[in-house]
Design a protein around this motif. Structure first.
Motif, PDB file in Angstrom:
ATOM      1  N   PRO A  12      34.597  36.047  54.371  1.00 41.05           N
ATOM      2  CA  PRO A  12      35.174  35.104  55.332  1.00 41.05           C
ATOM      3  C   PRO A  12      36.055  34.037  54.667  1.00 41.05           C
ATOM      4  O   PRO A  12      37.136  33.716  55.178  1.00 41.05           O
ATOM      5  N   ARG A  13      35.621  33.533  53.527  1.00 43.12           N
ATOM      6  CA  ARG A  13      36.431  32.536  52.811  1.00 43.12           C
ATOM      7  C   ARG A  13      37.732  33.173  52.307  1.00 43.12           C
ATOM      8  O   ARG A  13      38.803  32.569  52.390  1.00 43.12           O
ATOM      9  N   ARG A  15      39.306  35.624  53.660  1.00 38.88           N
ATOM     10  CA  ARG A  15      40.186  35.790  54.828  1.00 38.88           C
ATOM     11  C   ARG A  15      40.860  34.471  55.196  1.00 38.88           C
ATOM     12  O   ARG A  15      42.048  34.440  55.544  1.00 38.88           O
ATOM     13  N   ALA A  16      40.113  33.375  55.123  1.00 35.33           N
ATOM     14  CA  ALA A  16      40.692  32.065  55.425  1.00 35.33           C
ATOM     15  C   ALA A  16      41.767  31.699  54.403  1.00 35.33           C
ATOM     16  O   ALA A  16      42.821  31.162  54.767  1.00 35.33           O
ATOM     17  N   GLU A  19      44.790  33.648  55.283  1.00 36.95           N
ATOM     18  CA  GLU A  19      45.481  33.044  56.434  1.00 36.95           C
ATOM     19  C   GLU A  19      46.299  31.835  55.989  1.00 36.95           C
ATOM     20  O   GLU A  19      47.431  31.649  56.440  1.00 36.95           O
ATOM     21  N   ALA A  41      44.024  28.396  61.916  1.00 33.92           N
ATOM     22  CA  ALA A  41      42.849  29.267  61.786  1.00 33.92           C
ATOM     23  C   ALA A  41      42.145  29.007  60.462  1.00 33.92           C
ATOM     24  O   ALA A  41      40.908  28.908  60.402  1.00 33.92           O
ATOM     25  N   ALA A  42      42.912  28.888  59.395  1.00 34.16           N
ATOM     26  CA  ALA A  42      42.325  28.608  58.078  1.00 34.16           C
ATOM     27  C   ALA A  42      41.640  27.246  58.080  1.00 34.16           C
ATOM     28  O   ALA A  42      40.520  27.102  57.567  1.00 34.16           O
ATOM     29  N   ARG A  44      40.306  25.579  60.553  1.00 28.81           N
ATOM     30  CA  ARG A  44      39.034  25.626  61.286  1.00 28.81           C
ATOM     31  C   ARG A  44      37.917  26.191  60.416  1.00 28.81           C
ATOM     32  O   ARG A  44      36.804  25.671  60.401  1.00 28.81           O
ATOM     33  N   TYR A  45      38.202  27.239  59.666  1.00 31.73           N
ATOM     34  CA  TYR A  45      37.188  27.816  58.786  1.00 31.73           C
ATOM     35  C   TYR A  45      36.777  26.813  57.703  1.00 31.73           C
ATOM     36  O   TYR A  45      35.596  26.580  57.481  1.00 31.73           O
ATOM     37  N   ASN A  49      33.033  24.950  57.225  1.00 35.53           N
ATOM     38  CA  ASN A  49      32.220  25.311  56.072  1.00 35.53           C
ATOM     39  C   ASN A  49      32.191  24.236  54.996  1.00 35.53           C
ATOM     40  O   ASN A  49      31.700  24.486  53.891  1.00 35.53           O
ATOM     41  N   THR A  55      40.399  22.273  52.908  1.00 36.68           N
ATOM     42  CA  THR A  55      40.741  21.539  54.130  1.00 36.68           C
ATOM     43  C   THR A  55      41.950  20.648  53.858  1.00 36.68           C
ATOM     44  O   THR A  55      42.931  20.669  54.611  1.00 36.68           O
TER      45      THR A  55
END
Length: 113
Positions: A12-13, A15-16, A19, A41-42, A44-45, A49, A55
């Protein structure tokens, strides 16, 4: 990858991060709306987390996208959020870059940029 394979938890990380980099690439192509969608989208992940570094980097990318579109009013809150996110993180170089971006916004808004 199967659920039990080594590294599955990192997908998941990854993929972020992908993105985020796709968003940066789209920005370079002038495809600002698509860029902001990918970066959003990135973001938000990373926020969900607790990844403060990514961020802040993604907030910076979003701000740069708005600046490229000449929208300083949309960029400034993102810049401020990135500065706040990095506060006390030992990221002086990046914070200095963000402060320069903020000054660019203010100069453009005053008509002196």
């Amino acid at each position: 990858m199967r659920p039990q394979d080594e590294g599955t938890a990192d997908v998941p990380r990854a993929r972020a991060l992908l993105e985020r980099h796709r968003g940066r690439s789209l920005r370079g192509l002038g495809r600002f709306e698509e860029s902001r969608d990918r970066l959003g989208a990135a973001l938000r992940y990373f926020r969900a987390n607790g990844d403060t570094y990514n961020t802040a980097r993604t907030l910076t990318d979003l701000a740069e996208t708005w600046l490229d579109a000449s929208d300083t009013a949309a960029a400034r809150p993102l810049i401020e959020a990135a500065i706040t996110t990095l506060s006390g993180q030992g990221a002086e170089y990046h914070v200095a870059h963000l402060r320069g971006m903020r000054e660019r916004c203010l100069a453009e808004e005053r008509g002196t940029g």
